[in-house]
Write a protein that holds these residues in place. Structure first.
Motif, mmCIF file in Angstrom:
data_model
loop_
_atom_site.group_PDB
_atom_site.id
_atom_site.type_symbol
_atom_site.label_atom_id
_atom_site.label_comp_id
_atom_site.label_asym_id
_atom_site.label_seq_id
_atom_site.Cartn_x
_atom_site.Cartn_y
_atom_site.Cartn_z
ATOM 1 N N ILE A 228 0.640 -1.240 -0.038
ATOM 2 C CA ILE A 228 0.011 0.075 0.040
ATOM 3 C C ILE A 228 0.865 1.210 0.105
ATOM 4 N N ASN A 229 1.947 1.131 0.795
ATOM 5 C CA ASN A 229 2.876 2.307 0.913
ATOM 6 C C ASN A 229 3.664 2.608 -0.508
ATOM 7 N N ILE A 230 4.031 1.516 -0.996
ATOM 8 C CA ILE A 230 4.837 1.632 -2.366
ATOM 9 C C ILE A 230 3.879 2.382 -3.413
ATOM 10 N N MET A 231 2.450 1.908 -3.246
ATOM 11 C CA MET A 231 1.704 2.475 -4.416
ATOM 12 C C MET A 231 1.503 3.955 -3.901
ATOM 13 N N TYR A 232 1.358 4.245 -2.760
ATOM 14 C CA TYR A 232 1.027 5.741 -2.274
ATOM 15 C C TYR A 232 2.355 6.598 -2.703
ATOM 16 N N ASP A 233 3.517 6.064 -2.670
ATOM 17 C CA ASP A 233 4.493 6.747 -2.913
ATOM 18 C C ASP A 233 4.750 6.710 -4.596
ATOM 19 N N GLU A 234 4.563 5.765 -5.261
ATOM 20 C CA GLU A 234 4.841 5.523 -6.761
ATOM 21 C C GLU A 234 3.874 6.431 -7.398
ATOM 22 N N GLU A 235 2.789 6.559 -6.846
ATOM 23 C CA GLU A 235 1.482 7.366 -7.524
ATOM 24 C C GLU A 235 1.490 8.731 -7.141
ATOM 25 N N THR A 236 2.448 9.006 -6.225
ATOM 26 C CA THR A 236 2.622 10.430 -5.807
ATOM 27 C C THR A 236 1.053 10.964 -5.141
ATOM 28 N N ILE A 237 0.599 10.115 -4.375
ATOM 29 C CA ILE A 237 -0.911 10.371 -3.881
ATOM 30 C C ILE A 237 -0.585 11.494 -2.878
ATOM 31 N N LYS A 238 0.548 11.573 -2.183
ATOM 32 C CA LYS A 238 0.554 12.866 -1.399
ATOM 33 C C LYS A 238 0.079 14.134 -1.850
ATOM 34 N N TRP A 239 0.865 14.247 -2.979
ATOM 35 C CA TRP A 239 0.466 15.570 -3.781
ATOM 36 C C TRP A 239 -0.844 15.672 -4.324
ATOM 37 N N LYS A 240 -1.221 14.686 -4.895
ATOM 38 C CA LYS A 240 -2.603 14.569 -5.402
ATOM 39 C C LYS A 240 -3.493 14.781 -4.530
ATOM 40 N N ILE A 241 -3.602 14.212 -3.217
ATOM 41 C CA ILE A 241 -4.536 14.618 -2.246
ATOM 42 C C ILE A 241 -4.333 16.171 -1.788
ATOM 43 N N LEU A 242 -3.221 16.901 -1.900
ATOM 44 C CA LEU A 242 -3.168 18.244 -1.551
ATOM 45 C C LEU A 242 -3.974 18.815 -2.720
ATOM 46 N N GLY A 243 -3.584 18.387 -3.933
ATOM 47 C CA GLY A 243 -4.593 19.177 -5.072
ATOM 48 C C GLY A 243 -6.229 19.010 -4.972
ATOM 49 N N LYS A 244 -6.499 17.684 -4.442
ATOM 50 C CA LYS A 244 -7.924 17.739 -4.108
ATOM 51 C C LYS A 244 -8.503 18.500 -3.024
#
Length: 410
Positions: A228-244
């Motif tokens: 789960i954490n690998i997907m989170y990092d590879e898909e740059t989800i942290k920055w996508k959440i900020l955008g949303k």
């Protein structure tokens, strides 16, 4: 003051009272009531009208507080027996957590308790030697009623030498865990609740992410935290959440679900005025955040497992799912946090970074159906969600365990 029941609460309350007031010993049974249905109110009304002494069990002190509050708001007088709640008193109506009374079965028997109501009854172990079964046996309570939105539990099975996991209805027999609950007395379908406008409308914002990184654990029940954490990092989800978050400036209360504390704290560092909530916080700090969130003083909470079940915050109008899951129960409970109605909320937004919605379907489409003698959960595409290998749901919406395989897993 007496609480007035909604029109759709009247029948399950009547059935619950009638069931518990049966003079002879009954088979432990369930009322299936969706999230945001008002189970606390139903419990209060049932406990008020049944004959004899009533014990109300819930799996957490937070739910205990919620249920106790509704009962006293309805005009009832009750006691609380729970170490985590800070009270240990017994009266004719007693709200308790199981861990605090697990060795007191004989005492409750001597005191003459004959009715047991269990909130979120799927959260209790059903093993024959588990705390619940041992307590009920020692207390000799003849009438047991459970309430839940998710009347199933994860179970392991094997087919052609392959291990898998699946959601099994609580009323289905299990050789491994037994079948404590025997019958479902009543099902309130979600569609009725939405038709009566007691559920907030939901807008789903599905963000495309690649789930190729996700791996199942050894028993096939859930994705590993590492994957789960690998997907989170590879898909740059942290920055996508900020955008949303920036895109949803009109949302007044936002709850973000992430996989672990490290990811939550990383996210907090880039989202101004957000708070992190997790199990390692001190009680005082945890209570401060929950209280501030419910009072609307805190707009954004980044949550690690804490607020998944039973959290009552009607003004919550945005959920961000950045935590993939193979659990239909967890998925339903997460979405359920946003379904409560409030005069200031026209609709709720669910932002999905997990592919959970694509896999399970919209929660509003979930329906329970009885096929022959067995109940099952289906989504709006008529895909069966219970008694199905969780990995099959990932691969196809139509793969259902066939009758031969069912014989193996039972």
């Amino acid at each position: 003051m007496s609480i007035t029941l909604r029109e759709n609460q009247v029948e399950p309350v009547r059935i619950g009272i009638e069931f518990l007031n049966t003079k002879k010993k009954t088979r432990p049974s369930i009322l299936v009531l969706p999230t945001a249905f008002g189970k606390s109110i139903c419990i209060a009304k049932i406990a008020e009208k049944v004959d004899g002494k009533v014990l109300v069990l819930q799996p957490s002190k937070e739910l205990l507080a919620q249920n106790y509050e509704k009962y006293t708001m309805n005009g009832g007088t009750a006691s609380v027996y729970s170490a985590s709640f800070g009270k240990k008193e017994i009266s004719d109506v007693t709200f308790a957590t199981l861990g605090s009374i697990k060795k007191m079965g004989a005492e409750f028997k001597e005191l003459g308790f004959t009715k047991l109501i269990m909130d979120e009854c799927d959260r209790f172990s059903r093993e024959a030697d588990g705390m619940l079964r041992v307590f009920v046996t020692e207390a000799a309570i003849p009438n047991v009623l459970g309430l839940t939105a998710t009347p199933f539990k994860l179970e392991r099975g094997s087919f052609q030498m392959q291990a898998f996991s699946y959601a099994k209805m609580l009323t289905s027999h299990s050789k491994k865990r037994g079948d404590f609950f025997k019958d479902i007395l009543y099902v309130a379908q979600i569609q009725e609740v939405t038709r009566l406008k007691y559920w907030s409308p939901i807008v789903y914002d599905i963000v495309e992410v690649d789930n190729k990184y996700l791996k199942y654990n050894t028993i096939g029940s859930e994705y590993t935290l590492e994957s789960i954490n690998i997907m989170y990092d590879e898909e740059t989800i942290k920055w996508k959440i900020l955008g949303k978050i920036n895109d949803n400036e009109d949302r007044k209360s936002i709850l973000i679900f992430v996989s672990d504390i490290e990811k939550a704290e990383e996210l907090q560092s880039i989202i101004p005025k957000s708070e992190v909530l997790h199990s390692k916080l001190k009680k005082k700090e945890r209570d401060r955040i929950v209280s501030g969130f419910k009072s609307m003083d805190i707009r954004i909470v980044i949550n690690v497992t804490i607020l998944s079940v039973g959290f009552d915050h009607p003004q919550l109008d945005c959920i961000v799912m950045a935590r993939p899951t193979a659990s239909i129960s967890l998925y339903y409970q997460i979405i359920g946090r946003i379904t409560r109605i409030h005069p200031d909320k026209k609709y709720g937004v669910v932002v999905d970074f997990s592919n959970n919605v694509r896999k399970f379907g919209r929660v509003e489409g979930f329906q329970f159906h009885k096929i022959k003698r067995s109940w099952h959960l289906f989504n709006e595409d008529d895909t069966q969600l219970t008694n199905v290998d969780v990995k099959m749901l990932e691969a196809s919406k139509s793969n259902i365990i066939n009758s031969n395989a069912e014989m193996v897993i039972n």
